[in-house]
Write an enzyme that holds these catalytic residues in place. Structure first.
Site, PDB file in Angstrom:
ATOM      1  N   GLU A 189      40.250  43.981  28.305  1.00  0.00           N
ATOM      2  CA  GLU A 189      38.919  44.459  28.665  1.00  0.00           C
ATOM      3  C   GLU A 189      38.875  45.987  28.558  1.00  0.00           C
ATOM      4  O   GLU A 189      39.770  46.665  29.052  1.00  0.00           O
ATOM      5  CB  GLU A 189      38.558  44.041  30.098  1.00  0.00           C
ATOM      6  N   ALA A 323      43.795  44.932  38.782  1.00  0.00           N
ATOM      7  CA  ALA A 323      44.074  43.584  38.304  1.00  0.00           C
ATOM      8  C   ALA A 323      43.086  43.260  37.207  1.00  0.00           C
ATOM      9  O   ALA A 323      42.098  43.962  37.008  1.00  0.00           O
ATOM     10  CB  ALA A 323      43.965  42.571  39.441  1.00  0.00           C
ATOM     11  N   MET A 324      43.344  42.155  36.480  1.00  0.00           N
ATOM     12  CA  MET A 324      42.471  41.729  35.384  1.00  0.00           C
ATOM     13  C   MET A 324      42.321  40.221  35.408  1.00  0.00           C
ATOM     14  O   MET A 324      43.319  39.495  35.453  1.00  0.00           O
ATOM     15  CB  MET A 324      43.059  42.190  34.037  1.00  0.00           C
ATOM     16  N   GLU A 325      41.058  39.768  35.327  1.00  0.00           N
ATOM     17  CA  GLU A 325      40.707  38.375  35.563  1.00  0.00           C
ATOM     18  C   GLU A 325      40.874  37.450  34.360  1.00  0.00           C
ATOM     19  O   GLU A 325      40.045  36.561  34.117  1.00  0.00           O
ATOM     20  CB  GLU A 325      39.256  38.279  36.047  1.00  0.00           C
ATOM     21  N   ASN A 326      41.942  37.600  33.590  1.00  0.00           N
ATOM     22  CA  ASN A 326      42.181  36.675  32.482  1.00  0.00           C
ATOM     23  C   ASN A 326      42.171  35.236  32.998  1.00  0.00           C
ATOM     24  O   ASN A 326      42.864  34.923  33.964  1.00  0.00           O
ATOM     25  CB  ASN A 326      43.548  36.955  31.842  1.00  0.00           C
ATOM     26  N   GLU A 359      39.725  38.688  42.082  1.00  0.00           N
ATOM     27  CA  GLU A 359      40.039  38.136  40.760  1.00  0.00           C
ATOM     28  C   GLU A 359      39.793  36.626  40.700  1.00  0.00           C
ATOM     29  O   GLU A 359      39.324  36.113  39.685  1.00  0.00           O
ATOM     30  CB  GLU A 359      41.489  38.462  40.390  1.00  0.00           C
ATOM     31  N   HIS A 362      36.255  35.819  39.976  1.00  0.00           N
ATOM     32  CA  HIS A 362      35.880  35.999  38.571  1.00  0.00           C
ATOM     33  C   HIS A 362      36.085  34.733  37.728  1.00  0.00           C
ATOM     34  O   HIS A 362      35.501  34.626  36.642  1.00  0.00           O
ATOM     35  CB  HIS A 362      36.732  37.107  37.948  1.00  0.00           C
ATOM     36  N   GLU A 381      31.427  42.674  38.331  1.00  0.00           N
ATOM     37  CA  GLU A 381      32.274  43.355  39.302  1.00  0.00           C
ATOM     38  C   GLU A 381      31.646  43.424  40.691  1.00  0.00           C
ATOM     39  O   GLU A 381      32.336  43.262  41.703  1.00  0.00           O
ATOM     40  CB  GLU A 381      32.625  44.751  38.797  1.00  0.00           C
TER      41      GLU A 381
END
Length: 540
Positions: A189, A323-326, A359, A362, A381
């Site tokens: 992202e 963090a990243m919501e993969n 996360e 998401h 977000e």
């Protein structure tokens, strides 16, 4: 995606320190913060602006043409951690809706060695390859027109595991003996999937991903879905993953390294695990607990089962964001997931709980339903921030998270009173323009406005409106107004008219109550600013 730890802490400190004295500091921090086929390849030099049009691409320099739609990626990647490189092959299934001789897609920092287009009648064409670094696009020109219909685009390519914490990158760490180890991870992202594989790297080009990772047998690989099979081929471990749901390219994820997992805990039908580098498993219990609790909470709140087939939360030693919501493979900065619950401060526990819940929220709001374009990033977000408060408050009511959220809201007020503030949502042309949305106005002000709306129409009505929105747009894309329409339908109130002024105008109102000379109560409204306030609008 969660904000970095330092930024969020700064906002809270500023608010607690009587933010008026720290406005210049706050403003400064915000601004800082297939078989090989013959092909001809040309690479254009990188320019200053990744999106400037040079006349060879589409009329819109920021959006790919809509007459070619990808709907499946069969992707095979082979990372070499020792050489910090990777090789890849992919087959992209396309629907072409009008005749063309050119295919445009996104690619940057890649060397594409072969391209072949295959039709349903075994028609095959090679292409001339032109890579444009300034637009981050790959321009494929075919000698014969491509008829409308289903096609498969086969590509072979190579790239570098960079050290920039974006795209497909390498992360290093030292073990307890001081030995350095390397792992590979991804952060896509907003527009960095194109650094790992050629693709249609825009959020509304959703597709199914079937990923295969070819790795050293001593390593472990994790992706968005469960492992479908493992085999040894030519001395390498070949890990094939199950098909994903339709999702945007920025949500794809690949993690390769010496990593360990907690035993899976079922949440409904979903196995949930936390992954760390060796030696850090004792720090997972608290994060695991809130991950399980919040996933259960969201399944009940949204009224939709978790959309993936498993959920892994991975602590990465080098990670740029919180963090990243993969989908199915959420990546975290270590301090946002791992904590010693016996020694940690309350603030550290609260931070981990918030980020994990954020996360997990998401997985529905952002992954199952995704914004159509980056101007909708605020809603992803802000809504996840609002939902993290709901989930953590339900899990630990004694923490009184909504009371503590007032500090974060105060930080948003501090920034929103400046003349230089911005609306929550604004027009985005180039994807990089959306980077400014990762700030207190998106997370804290956005969540505050959603909380205000929830309290206005009622929590149950608000929840039912969210459910209507998710059901209506599942596996697809939506915009801000789509949420307002669903909430308005359930609430039987003009929600779009109510909310648009809060979302598309900067600042916030200051209401003044006065008794005039006739003894009448006069309410006046003006935009609050620290200097040179705007004229009042009286309402007798």
């Amino acid at each position: 995606m969660s904000e970095s730890l330092s930024r969020r802490q700064v906002f809270r400190i500023l608010a607690q320190a009587r933010f008026l004295l720290a406005l210049p500091v706050a403003q400064a921090l915000l601004s800082a913060i297939a078989p090989a086929d013959a092909a001809t390849s040309t690479v254009r030099p990188e320019g200053e602006d990744m999106n400037l049009d040079d006349g060879t691409d589409s009329i819109d320099p920021y959006r790919l043409p809509r007459h070619i739609i990808p709907h499946r990626y069969d992707l095979r990647l082979e990372p070499d951690l020792d050489r910090a490189t990777f090789a890849g092959r992919e087959t992209i299934s396309l629907m072409i809706t009008q005749a063309t001789s050119v295919i445009l897609l996104n690619a940057v920092d890649l060397t594409i060695s072969s391209v072949m287009l295959e039709g349903s009648s075994s028609t095959r064409q090679n292409a001339t390859i032109e890579l444009n670094d300034s637009t981050q696009r790959c321009h494929l020109t075919f000698s014969h027109p491509i008829a409308p219909g289903e096609w498969k685009l086969h590509l072979a390519f190579r790239g570098t595991l960079n050290d920039q914490l974006r795209g497909f990158y390498r992360s290093t760490y030292r073990d307890s003996a001081g030995v350095t180890h390397t792992m590979a991870a991804t952060q896509f992202e907003a527009t960095d999937a194109r650094r790992a594989f050629p693709c249609w790297d825009e959020p509304d080009f959703k597709a199914v991903f079937a990923t295969t990772l070819v790795i050293d047998p001593r390593l472990t690989a994790v992706s968005n879905t469960a492992v479908a099979s493992e085999s040894i081929e030519a001395g390498k471990k070949v890990v094939r993953f199950a098909d994903s749901i339709k999702m945007s390219t920025y949500l794809a994820a690949f993690i390769v390294g010496e990593i360990e997992a907690t035993p899976p805990v079922p949440v409904g039908k979903t196995p949930l695990r936390l992954w760390t580098i060796p030696g850090k498993q004792p720090l997972t219990s608290f994060g695991h607990e809130i991950a399980v609790a919040s996933l259960k909470f969201f399944e009940e709140y949204y009224g939709i089962p978790y959309p993936g087939d498993k959920l892994d939360l991975l602590a990465i030693p080098d990670f740029a964001s919180g963090a990243m919501e993969n989908l199915g493979a959420i990546t975290f900065r270590e301090t946002a997931l791992l904590v010693d619950r016996q020694r940690a401060t309350h603030g550290e526990l609260e931070r981990v709980a918030d980020v994990v819940a954020h996360e997990n929220a998401h997985m529905w709001f952002g992954d199952l339903v995704t914004m159509s374009w980056w101007n909708g990033l605020w809603l992803n977000e802000a809504f996840a921030t609002f939902m993290e408060m709901l989930a953590v408050d339900a899990w630990k009511p004694e923490w009184k998270r909504w009371d503590a959220f007032g500090t974060s809201r105060a930080a948003a007020f501090a920034v929103d009173g400046l003349h230089s503030t911005r609306p929550i949502e604004y027009s985005v042309q180039a994807p990089k323009d959306a980077e400014a949305m990762f700030d207190v106005l998106t997370y804290e002000k956005g969540a505050s406005v959603l909380r205000m709306l929830e309290q206005h129409i009622g929590p149950i009505v608000f929840r039912d409106g969210v459910r209507d929105y998710l059901h209506a747009h599942a596996y697809g894309n939506a915009d801000t107004n789509d949420l307002w329409v669903s909430l308005g339908k359930i609430a039987k109130q003009p929600v779009p008219e109510l909310m648009d002024s809060w979302i598309f105008q900067p600042g916030y109102p200051l209401i003044t109550a006065e008794i005039n000379q006739l003894g009448r109560l006069v309410l006046s409204q003006q935009r609050f600013t620290y200097l040179n306030p705007s004229p009042r609008t009286p309402h007798p």
